[in-house]
Motif scaffolding. Structure first.
Motif, PDB file in Angstrom:
ATOM      1  N   UNK A  80       0.804  -1.216   0.000  1.00  0.00           N
ATOM      2  CA  UNK A  80       0.000   0.000   0.000  1.00  0.00           C
ATOM      3  C   UNK A  80       0.846   1.279   0.000  1.00  0.00           C
ATOM      4  N   UNK A  81       2.163   1.113   0.075  1.00  0.00           N
ATOM      5  CA  UNK A  81       3.048   2.279   0.077  1.00  0.00           C
ATOM      6  C   UNK A  81       4.099   2.140  -1.012  1.00  0.00           C
ATOM      7  N   UNK A  82       4.313   3.221  -1.741  1.00  0.00           N
ATOM      8  CA  UNK A  82       5.341   3.286  -2.778  1.00  0.00           C
ATOM      9  C   UNK A  82       6.276   4.440  -2.448  1.00  0.00           C
ATOM     10  N   UNK A  83       7.571   4.143  -2.402  1.00  0.00           N
ATOM     11  CA  UNK A  83       8.565   5.166  -2.087  1.00  0.00           C
ATOM     12  C   UNK A  83       9.442   5.448  -3.303  1.00  0.00           C
ATOM     13  N   UNK A  84       9.788   6.699  -3.497  1.00  0.00           N
ATOM     14  CA  UNK A  84      10.747   7.092  -4.517  1.00  0.00           C
ATOM     15  C   UNK A  84      12.075   7.404  -3.853  1.00  0.00           C
ATOM     16  N   UNK A  85      13.177   7.194  -4.573  1.00  0.00           N
ATOM     17  CA  UNK A  85      14.503   7.488  -4.029  1.00  0.00           C
ATOM     18  C   UNK A  85      15.471   7.728  -5.174  1.00  0.00           C
ATOM     19  N   UNK A  87      -0.232   4.774  -1.306  1.00  0.00           N
ATOM     20  CA  UNK A  87       0.326   5.953  -0.637  1.00  0.00           C
ATOM     21  C   UNK A  87       1.740   6.210  -1.152  1.00  0.00           C
ATOM     22  N   UNK A  88       1.979   7.400  -1.685  1.00  0.00           N
ATOM     23  CA  UNK A  88       3.289   7.756  -2.231  1.00  0.00           C
ATOM     24  C   UNK A  88       4.090   8.565  -1.226  1.00  0.00           C
ATOM     25  N   UNK A  89       5.361   8.176  -1.038  1.00  0.00           N
ATOM     26  CA  UNK A  89       6.258   8.937  -0.180  1.00  0.00           C
ATOM     27  C   UNK A  89       7.581   9.158  -0.909  1.00  0.00           C
ATOM     28  N   UNK A  90       8.287  10.196  -0.519  1.00  0.00           N
ATOM     29  CA  UNK A  90       9.627  10.448  -1.052  1.00  0.00           C
ATOM     30  C   UNK A  90      10.347  11.427  -0.138  1.00  0.00           C
ATOM     31  N   UNK A  91      11.672  11.362  -0.108  1.00  0.00           N
ATOM     32  CA  UNK A  91      12.435  12.260   0.753  1.00  0.00           C
ATOM     33  C   UNK A  91      12.460  13.672   0.172  1.00  0.00           C
ATOM     34  N   UNK A  92      12.875  14.666   0.955  1.00  0.00           N
ATOM     35  CA  UNK A  92      13.099  16.003   0.393  1.00  0.00           C
ATOM     36  C   UNK A  92      14.257  15.928  -0.606  1.00  0.00           C
ATOM     37  N   UNK A  93      14.333  16.866  -1.547  1.00  0.00           N
ATOM     38  CA  UNK A  93      15.361  16.801  -2.599  1.00  0.00           C
ATOM     39  C   UNK A  93      16.784  16.591  -2.088  1.00  0.00           C
ATOM     40  N   UNK A  94      17.152  17.226  -0.987  1.00  0.00           N
ATOM     41  CA  UNK A  94      18.522  17.121  -0.475  1.00  0.00           C
ATOM     42  C   UNK A  94      18.869  15.695  -0.061  1.00  0.00           C
ATOM     43  N   UNK A  95      17.829  14.883   0.246  1.00  0.00           N
ATOM     44  CA  UNK A  95      18.054  13.491   0.645  1.00  0.00           C
ATOM     45  C   UNK A  95      17.796  12.508  -0.501  1.00  0.00           C
ATOM     46  N   UNK A  96      17.434  13.047  -1.682  1.00  0.00           N
ATOM     47  CA  UNK A  96      17.271  12.198  -2.860  1.00  0.00           C
ATOM     48  C   UNK A  96      18.606  12.031  -3.586  1.00  0.00           C
TER      49      UNK A  96
END
Length: 333
Positions: A263-268, A291-300
């Protein structure tokens, strides 16, 4: 518990101090973009030499900004693969020296696992299992994260990584390095549906990716226009090319989440900074109840905070390295 993280896998010299694996006390990133721009990409020898130049000042700055002393450190974590061999050696050598001189435990971290861990640097940590799509200049990986350290590889790239394709097409379009942000900016002025570039879905139900054919199609499209002395619609080309990449990335990522019942998809990864990718994945995820999650740009992008976080979790599991820690440029997750 204060953790020192070091990341030198490519062209970013990064050092961070993390408290208890989650709270960032300091985060230093020394970029090398200006030194590689005139070559249109990262030159390994230059990257290694700049890491040597930047690493000690970056470490000292991170300690100072964290407002701690060397004696306060409890753990040293460092990327030891995958990446450029010379660049990796600089970071690992520095980490081993600190570990030895201060008698601190040392943890070698897989760069890809660091990208996954970047999604754990959140107040609302996602509940396992979840799908993680890592997209960067050197990697495209679709992974089921059952738990930290427990991964199922669902797909990867068979040729170019998405970020690599962005950089190459940016060069063809006369845009400066790094190409991803430049194409994204130019694409805002274009029509993403004006030119239909090909997308390689590969075999039925495959979660692998291929971008070499797309890259070739763009190059030949431009060549044909030049041959006929026609105007080259740079913005439309950038928009169409970008859409072809983010559409297939988002489609396969959502399919993976559905198939694995996550149920959760993360981008990295660095390409996760791309606004078009985030928007398209977000729209498709919402339709499917994911549910989509991703870090702030500085942590990508490549950073030491994610390495410190990943190293902390590895340390808790007893996965401690020794002073014989080596680098592995082609390390797999």
């Amino acid at each position: 518990m204060y953790i020192l993280g070091i990341e030198t896998s490519c062209d970013e010299t990064s050092v961070a101090v993390m408290e208890d694996g989650k709270h960032i006390k300091s985060h230093v990133i020394a970029s090398q973009i200006e030194f590689h721009q005139k070559y249109g990409g990262v030159v390994p020898e230059i990257a290694s030499r700049k890491h040597l130049e930047f690493i000690n000042p970056a470490i000292e700055q991170a300690i100072k900004e964290a407002n701690i002393t060397w004696k306060d450190l409890s753990l040293v974590c460092v990327t030891n693969g995958p990446g450029l061999v010379g660049a990796l050696l600089v970071g690992v050598s520095a980490a081993k020296a600190i570990s030895y001189s201060l008698n601190l435990p040392l943890v070698g971290v897989n760069h890809l696992e660091g990208h996954i861990a970047a999604n754990l640097l959140k107040e609302d940590v996602p509940t396992f299992p979840w799908i993680c799509l890592i997209v960067s200049g050197g990697h495209v990986n679709l992974i089921e994260v059952k738990d930290f350290g427990n991964y199922v590889s669902l797909g990867t790239t068979r040729d170019d990584a998405a970020g690599e394709a962005f950089d190459k097409i940016a060069t063809v379009l006369g845009l400066p390095y790094p190409g991803g942000p430049q194409i994204e900016k130019l694409a805002l002025q274009g029509n993403s549906r004006a030119i239909n570039f090909p997308q390689a879905y590969l075999e039925k139900d495959s979660f692998d990716f291929s971008f070499s054919g797309l890259k070739t199609a763009v190059i030949y499209y431009i060549k044909e226009l030049k041959k006929d002395s026609k105007e080259i619609p740079l913005a439309d080309i950038a928009a169409g090319f970008q859409y072809a990449i983010v559409d297939i990335l988002s489609t396969k990522a959502i399919r993976a989440a559905e198939k694995r019942r996550c149920k959760t998809l993360a981008l990295a990864g660095g390409v996760a900074c791309n606004g078009s990718l985030r928007d398209l994945v977000g729209k498709k995820a919402e339709k499917k109840g994911v549910h989509l999650i991703y870090p702030p740009p500085i942590l990508c992008t490549d950073n030491a905070a994610m390495i410190a976080c990943a190293g902390y979790y590895k340390y808790l599991k007893g996965e401690i390295s020794n002073l014989e820690l080596d680098v592995f440029p082609n390390m797999e997750l």
